[in-house]
Design a protein around this motif. Structure first.
Motif, mmCIF file in Angstrom:
data_model
loop_
_atom_site.group_PDB
_atom_site.id
_atom_site.type_symbol
_atom_site.label_atom_id
_atom_site.label_comp_id
_atom_site.label_asym_id
_atom_site.label_seq_id
_atom_site.Cartn_x
_atom_site.Cartn_y
_atom_site.Cartn_z
ATOM 1 N N ARG A 2 0.812 -1.206 0.000
ATOM 2 C CA ARG A 2 0.000 0.000 0.000
ATOM 3 C C ARG A 2 0.855 1.270 0.000
ATOM 4 O O ARG A 2 2.074 1.212 0.154
ATOM 5 C CB ARG A 2 -0.964 -0.006 1.164
ATOM 6 C CG ARG A 2 -0.394 0.177 2.548
ATOM 7 C CD ARG A 2 -1.553 0.035 3.523
ATOM 8 N NE ARG A 2 -1.175 0.197 4.889
ATOM 9 C CZ ARG A 2 -1.962 -0.193 5.889
ATOM 10 N NH1 ARG A 2 -3.112 -0.776 5.653
ATOM 11 N NH2 ARG A 2 -1.599 -0.005 7.135
ATOM 12 N N ALA A 3 0.153 2.397 -0.176
ATOM 13 C CA ALA A 3 0.845 3.679 -0.206
ATOM 14 C C ALA A 3 1.699 3.823 1.053
ATOM 15 O O ALA A 3 1.308 3.415 2.133
ATOM 16 C CB ALA A 3 -0.183 4.801 -0.265
ATOM 17 N N ALA A 9 -0.744 8.683 -0.557
ATOM 18 C CA ALA A 9 -2.167 8.460 -0.284
ATOM 19 C C ALA A 9 -3.001 9.617 -0.829
ATOM 20 O O ALA A 9 -4.075 9.408 -1.408
ATOM 21 C CB ALA A 9 -2.391 8.291 1.211
ATOM 22 N N VAL A 12 -3.648 9.129 -4.412
ATOM 23 C CA VAL A 12 -4.652 8.087 -4.680
ATOM 24 C C VAL A 12 -6.063 8.679 -4.574
ATOM 25 O O VAL A 12 -6.913 8.445 -5.438
ATOM 26 C CB VAL A 12 -4.479 6.899 -3.692
ATOM 27 C CG1 VAL A 12 -5.659 5.937 -3.810
ATOM 28 C CG2 VAL A 12 -3.169 6.167 -3.969
ATOM 29 N N LEU A 175 -1.426 -1.829 -9.800
ATOM 30 C CA LEU A 175 -2.345 -0.724 -9.496
ATOM 31 C C LEU A 175 -2.986 -0.896 -8.124
ATOM 32 O O LEU A 175 -4.110 -0.475 -7.890
ATOM 33 C CB LEU A 175 -3.431 -0.638 -10.580
ATOM 34 C CG LEU A 175 -2.903 -0.390 -11.990
ATOM 35 C CD1 LEU A 175 -4.048 -0.409 -12.999
ATOM 36 C CD2 LEU A 175 -2.178 0.956 -12.071
ATOM 37 N N ARG A 176 -2.279 -1.540 -7.219
ATOM 38 C CA ARG A 176 -2.831 -1.752 -5.883
ATOM 39 C C ARG A 176 -2.115 -0.934 -4.821
ATOM 40 O O ARG A 176 -2.614 -0.777 -3.717
ATOM 41 C CB ARG A 176 -2.746 -3.229 -5.520
ATOM 42 C CG ARG A 176 -3.639 -4.074 -6.394
ATOM 43 C CD ARG A 176 -3.293 -5.541 -6.316
ATOM 44 N NE ARG A 176 -3.398 -6.037 -4.971
ATOM 45 C CZ ARG A 176 -2.910 -7.201 -4.564
ATOM 46 N NH1 ARG A 176 -2.274 -7.971 -5.409
ATOM 47 N NH2 ARG A 176 -3.055 -7.595 -3.343
ATOM 48 N N ARG A 194 -10.153 -6.608 -12.383
ATOM 49 C CA ARG A 194 -10.899 -6.425 -11.138
ATOM 50 C C ARG A 194 -11.387 -4.981 -11.057
ATOM 51 O O ARG A 194 -10.756 -4.056 -11.569
ATOM 52 C CB ARG A 194 -10.023 -6.777 -9.937
ATOM 53 C CG ARG A 194 -9.917 -8.295 -9.740
ATOM 54 C CD ARG A 194 -9.224 -8.621 -8.458
ATOM 55 N NE ARG A 194 -9.839 -7.961 -7.322
ATOM 56 C CZ ARG A 194 -9.250 -7.813 -6.136
ATOM 57 N NH1 ARG A 194 -8.051 -8.286 -5.939
ATOM 58 N NH2 ARG A 194 -9.864 -7.190 -5.158
ATOM 59 N N HIS A 196 -11.292 -2.742 -8.967
ATOM 60 C CA HIS A 196 -10.497 -1.671 -8.360
ATOM 61 C C HIS A 196 -9.723 -0.861 -9.401
ATOM 62 O O HIS A 196 -9.382 0.292 -9.144
ATOM 63 C CB HIS A 196 -9.556 -2.225 -7.287
ATOM 64 C CG HIS A 196 -8.374 -2.982 -7.801
ATOM 65 N ND1 HIS A 196 -7.268 -2.366 -8.335
ATOM 66 C CD2 HIS A 196 -8.108 -4.304 -7.851
ATOM 67 C CE1 HIS A 196 -6.376 -3.272 -8.686
ATOM 68 N NE2 HIS A 196 -6.864 -4.469 -8.409
ATOM 69 N N SER A 199 -12.565 1.548 -9.905
ATOM 70 C CA SER A 199 -13.232 2.159 -8.743
ATOM 71 C C SER A 199 -12.229 2.705 -7.722
ATOM 72 O O SER A 199 -12.607 3.498 -6.863
ATOM 73 C CB SER A 199 -14.153 1.141 -8.068
ATOM 74 O OG SER A 199 -13.398 0.034 -7.613
ATOM 75 N N ALA A 200 -10.983 2.242 -7.788
ATOM 76 C CA ALA A 200 -9.919 2.816 -6.946
ATOM 77 C C ALA A 200 -8.767 3.143 -7.891
ATOM 78 O O ALA A 200 -7.688 2.558 -7.794
ATOM 79 C CB ALA A 200 -9.488 1.836 -5.860
ATOM 80 N N ARG A 202 -5.692 4.436 -10.169
ATOM 81 C CA ARG A 202 -4.355 4.949 -9.881
ATOM 82 C C ARG A 202 -3.899 5.866 -11.015
ATOM 83 O O ARG A 202 -2.715 5.965 -11.308
ATOM 84 C CB ARG A 202 -3.363 3.793 -9.710
ATOM 85 C CG ARG A 202 -3.667 2.874 -8.515
ATOM 86 C CD ARG A 202 -3.709 3.635 -7.202
ATOM 87 N NE ARG A 202 -3.648 2.769 -6.034
ATOM 88 C CZ ARG A 202 -4.650 2.537 -5.206
ATOM 89 N NH1 ARG A 202 -5.843 3.098 -5.426
ATOM 90 N NH2 ARG A 202 -4.490 1.764 -4.145
ATOM 91 N N GLU A 317 1.976 -9.307 0.878
ATOM 92 C CA GLU A 317 1.092 -8.564 1.770
ATOM 93 C C GLU A 317 1.413 -8.800 3.236
ATOM 94 O O GLU A 317 0.785 -8.209 4.111
ATOM 95 C CB GLU A 317 -0.366 -8.945 1.487
ATOM 96 C CG GLU A 317 -0.828 -8.436 0.129
ATOM 97 C CD GLU A 317 -2.307 -8.584 -0.100
ATOM 98 O OE1 GLU A 317 -3.043 -8.856 0.855
ATOM 99 O OE2 GLU A 317 -2.715 -8.439 -1.256
#
Lengths: 522, 334
Positions: A2-3, A9, A12, A175-176, A194, A196, A199-200, A202, A317
């Motif tokens: 993650r960021a 952040a 994002v 892109l996560r 997916r 994201h 919808s999320a 980058r 992760e």
């Protein structure tokens, strides 16, 4: 990953705020026509499409179609199309013509259409890039592909046309994290990716580039029913400037659904195909319980599911200290990376353990092999259940079919309790050497533990020093350990794990194999 | 809560700016859930967010700062004495006496001719008895004390001025009505964070924020100063929150066996794994749209939603940031 900073952040959230998504429909009449005819033909086959002859034939054509849609590479790019492909297709065609003469004519027409498409002198990817306003700055544009195996060929294709580093070719896992771009060009329909990605986002600009004969959605619904802040992410569709109108427009029924095009991998079906013909043959005592693990890049591997057997994984992760760890098969999950030997099969821990044991190795391994082969022989001469009963009679407290199968396995070293080992020794005629053999197996066990510790340490060092973004982007990476330890190990991204347990010959364990056209079910 | 949002700044050491809108949203959300006072129902807030970065630590900061207004223990000595008497024998405590702090273990109450007394064993051969009026000097400690030494010298009490200097950031950040001295001296599990330990540690301890003092000076600190995560502090430090790594096989017991007022699930993995163990706490579930088990966790949240009790759930704390979706409802307490 993650960021890692507040400013990352920030970016994002800015992308979510600013994102403009455009669906860009491209067209190439001959290819469009071929794709539509392929869909029509497969539907006309009805249940026959499940026949092995047609599966093989359709699989090759579908793979060709999918790879072109998923890469926008030239229609005769060697990674996608070759003379061998066409020869194999014609061989399949001949078999199909004999078995299903009623379908011979349209099948032959399809092959001819594929041959025509392969002669086209077009460069769809370069064409579309010239119509888009690509950022001049380095690494501000990403080209998103569905398949990591197509990343390198696409990078090669782009090389003459764009400045080094101007366009980063990525897969969706890139892109996560916290990395954001000005523009992401998505190759293929949105359904392949997916949610994201959209919808999320980058990037503040996302262009979906797809062929028009593929049906796609026009937005993404909110996640929670009746939620606060919910908004549908939607996009407008425009035909690309260079899209030509084909003479044979597809109807909605002709258009393939995007999810049909993408090979939905049925791991259990791959197991069935991989083991076809091997079930009736071979020594039952030589088999182990295993599950199929589907790997990124159309490969698969059977991993031993016996109790206590573990495999190294990299889990990006997880906390850094547990990023490299050994897990049982039940702990292997999609998006982890399993670590396997690059060349040949076998367990690298065994190699290192043998090195630790030095000159005693041969003697210990011989003894290990000897009592196991006698145990297997006892099973072959009677049955598993009979051997279990006899072992219990000889003092074993936990002899059951699963445990006995495990004890026969070369990956198992010795029983957990001495009483079970002593019972086996009585059964196989080594009663008087039971203690001696138990001690030898203890030394092997100890060497395995030391080997595992050493490999963990070496792997962790390598993983710590490697570019994890590259591992994530390419879906696999080689790690070169000292040759005495294990030589080259490869980390493969896990796509799926089969739900069904299979009985697999020991020789197939840990050995990767191509899944091939099984991915494109008929 | 408003104090935190208004007075928290991003500080790079060179430049300072107010925290961005999305960060304020998480602070406000934590505060909103912490202010909720309905003990009969469990509050569940589920969020789909574009990145989990800083979301959990900011939300937890909102929880902890808001709950700092609630005293950790009875203010009046008599009530506090009764509260201590109800704690189990051998509960680890510290005793403040003669400008020193002594370790001890509670050993029950008795009545003497002079009145009720509570006992604290301070050495293997020494038990001291305290009347209610002195009981405020006894404090439950997170330290795991199993055996007492034969002799202890006691450690000096940190002077108030020194304590104030050490906690300037906290004192400027806590809302009105909070007692920063009590906040930094006494433990209580206000918030449990369930996520990736190393990432949460980095966000809580390695990112510098700022708070402005009344005269306009910027005082720097980290969210750990406020969160007081037990796992990120020294062994004897007081705490207000705990972090549980999702890679643990099972959820360890929370400190002192207490249940957290609010559980902040930083990602789907912890939520899918441990939600049943935290039914007595209010939930804030932060689901990153990009993570592995996002869809699974959304499906579970939908199942929870079906079991909701009547009620409207919480209102969103202001404008929801882009890319964020929020669902809120109440369930019967587990």
């Amino acid at each position: 990953m993650r960021a890692s900073s507040l400013s990352e952040a920030d970016r994002v959230y800015d992308c979510s705020d600013e994102v403009l998504i455009t669906d860009r429909v491209v067209s190439q009449p001959e290819f469009d026509q071929f794709c539509i005819e392929l869909t029509r033909f497969a539907r006309s086959l009805g249940e026959y499409a499940e026949d092995d002859l047609w599966r093989s034939f359709l699989g090759k054509l579908r793979r060709y179609r999918f790879d072109l849609c998923a890469s926008l590479l030239p229609f005769n790019h060697p990674v996608i199309y070759s003379g061998e492909t066409m020869q194999a297709l014609r061989r399949d065609l001949r078999r199909c013509e004999m078995g299903f003469p009623d379908f011979a004519a349209p099948a032959r027409a399809l092959v001819e259409q594929a041959a025509v498409v392969a002669q086209l002198e077009a460069e769809p990817l370069i064409d579309i890039l010239t119509t888009l306003d690509i950022a001049g700055e380095l690494a501000q544009t990403a080209l998103l592909l569905k398949e990591t195996r197509l990343i390198s060929p696409v990078e090669e294709e782009l090389r003459p046309y764009v400045a080094p580093g101007q366009i980063e070719v990525i897969n969706a896992s890139r892109l996560r994290g916290g990395r954001c771009y000005q523009q992401v060009i998505v190759v293929g329909p949105s359904y392949w990716f997916r949610d994201h990605v959209f919808s999320a986002p980058r990037a503040s600009t996302i262009d979906i580039v797809r062929y028009g004969w593929v049906r796609d959605r026009s937005g993404i619904e909110p996640v929670f029913a009746g939620s606060i802040g919910a908004r549908t992410v939607s996009w407008s569709s425009i035909r690309s400037a260079f899209a030509e109108s084909g003479g044979n427009e597809a109807t909605d029924a002709d258009r393939s659904l995007a999810e049909e095009l993408h090979p939905r991998v049925d791991a259990d079906q791959v197991v069935e195909r991989a083991l076809r013909g091997s079930r009736e043959n071979g020594n039952p005592a030589d088999r182990v319980d295993a599950r199929l693990v589907l790997l990124d890049g159309d490969e698969a591997v059977f991993l031993d599911a016996s109790e206590g057997v573990t495999t190294y994984v990299i889990d990006l992760e997880a906390d850094p200290e547990s990023r490299v760890r050994r897990v049982g098969l039940e702990g292997i999950e999609p998006d982890m990376f399993v670590i396997l030997r690059k060349y040949g099969s076998g367990d690298y821990i065994v190699t290192e353990a043998d090195r630790i044991m030095g000159q005693e190795t041969a003697r210990y391994r011989e003894v290990q092999s000897l009592w196991k082969s006698r145990l297997r022989k006892a099973v072959m001469e009677s049955s598993l259940s009979n051997v279990c009963t006899r072992l219990r009679g000889l003092g074993s407290g936990i002899a059951n079919e699963g445990n006995v199968r495990n004890w026969m396995s070369e990956r198992n070293i010795r029983t957990y309790f001495y009483e079970d080992f002593a019972a086996i020794m009585r059964l196989v005629g080594f009663e008087d050497r039971s203690m001696e053999f138990w001690a030898m197996m203890g030394r092997i066990d100890s060497a395995h533990r030391r080997a595992a510790f050493r490999i963990s340490k070496l792997l962790l060092e390598q993983v710590t020093n490697c570019d994890l973004h590259e591992l994530e982007r390419l879906g696999r990476m080689d790690f070169e350990l000292p040759s005495a330890v294990g030589g080259v190990l490869t980390a493969y991204r896990v796509e799926d794990v089969s739900s069904e347990m299979a009985q697999v010959s020991r020789t197939r364990i840990n050995r990767t194999f191509p899944v091939g056209d099984s991915l494109w079910p008929g | 809560m408003e104090t935190v949002a208004r007075n928290l700044y991003c500080s790079s050491g060179v430049t300072t700016r107010p925290v961005p809108h999305w960060a304020n949203f998480y602070l406000a959300l934590g505060s909103l859930v912490a202010r909720r006072a309905d003990a009969r129902t469990q509050c569940v807030v589920g969020l789909a967010i574009p990145t989990r970065a800083y979301a959990a630590v900011l939300t937890a900061t909102g929880v902890v700062t808001t709950r700092s207004r609630i005293p950790t223990r009875p203010v009046r000595a008599a009530e506090y004495f009764e509260w201590l008497c109800e704690l189990p024998i051998d509960t680890p405590v510290t005793v403040r006496r003669a400008n020193k702090i002594w370790k001890g273990l509670l050993c029950g109450c008795r009545t003497s001719s002079s009145g009720d007394l509570i006992g604290v064993q301070q050495q293997s051969n020494l038990t001291c008895w305290f009347p209610p009026k002195s009981s405020l000097n006894i404090q439950v400690t997170p330290e795991n004390i199993r055996k007492l030494p034969k002799k202890q010298k006691g450690r000096p009490v940190v002077a108030v001025a020194e304590l104030a200097e050490q906690n300037r950031f906290v004192s400027h950040l806590l809302p009105e009505g909070s007692d920063w001295q009590e906040f930094t001296t006494y433990s209580r599990l206000d918030c449990a964070l369930l996520g990736t330990m190393s990432l949460l540690r980095e966000e809580a301890r390695e990112t510098t924020f700022g708070a402005k003092s009344p005269n306009g000076d910027l005082v720097e600190g980290t969210l750990q100063d406020v969160l007081r995560v037990r796992e990120f502090a020294g062994a004897n430090q007081n705490y207000r929150s705990q972090v549980f790594s999702v890679t643990n096989r099972k959820l360890p017991g929370t400190a002192g066996g207490l249940r957290p007022a609010v559980a902040v699930f930083d990602g789907a993995a912890g939520f899918l794994k441990w939600r049943e163990d935290l039914r007595k706490s209010d939930w804030i579930v932060l689901l990153d749209r990009t993570e592995r088990y996002f869809d699974d966790a959304v499906a579970v949240l939908h199942e929870e939603y079906i079991n909701r009790v009547d009620g409207d759930g919480l209102e969103a704390p202001g404008h929801v940031p882009p890319g964020v979706e929020l669902i809120s409802f109440e369930e019967a307490r587990g």
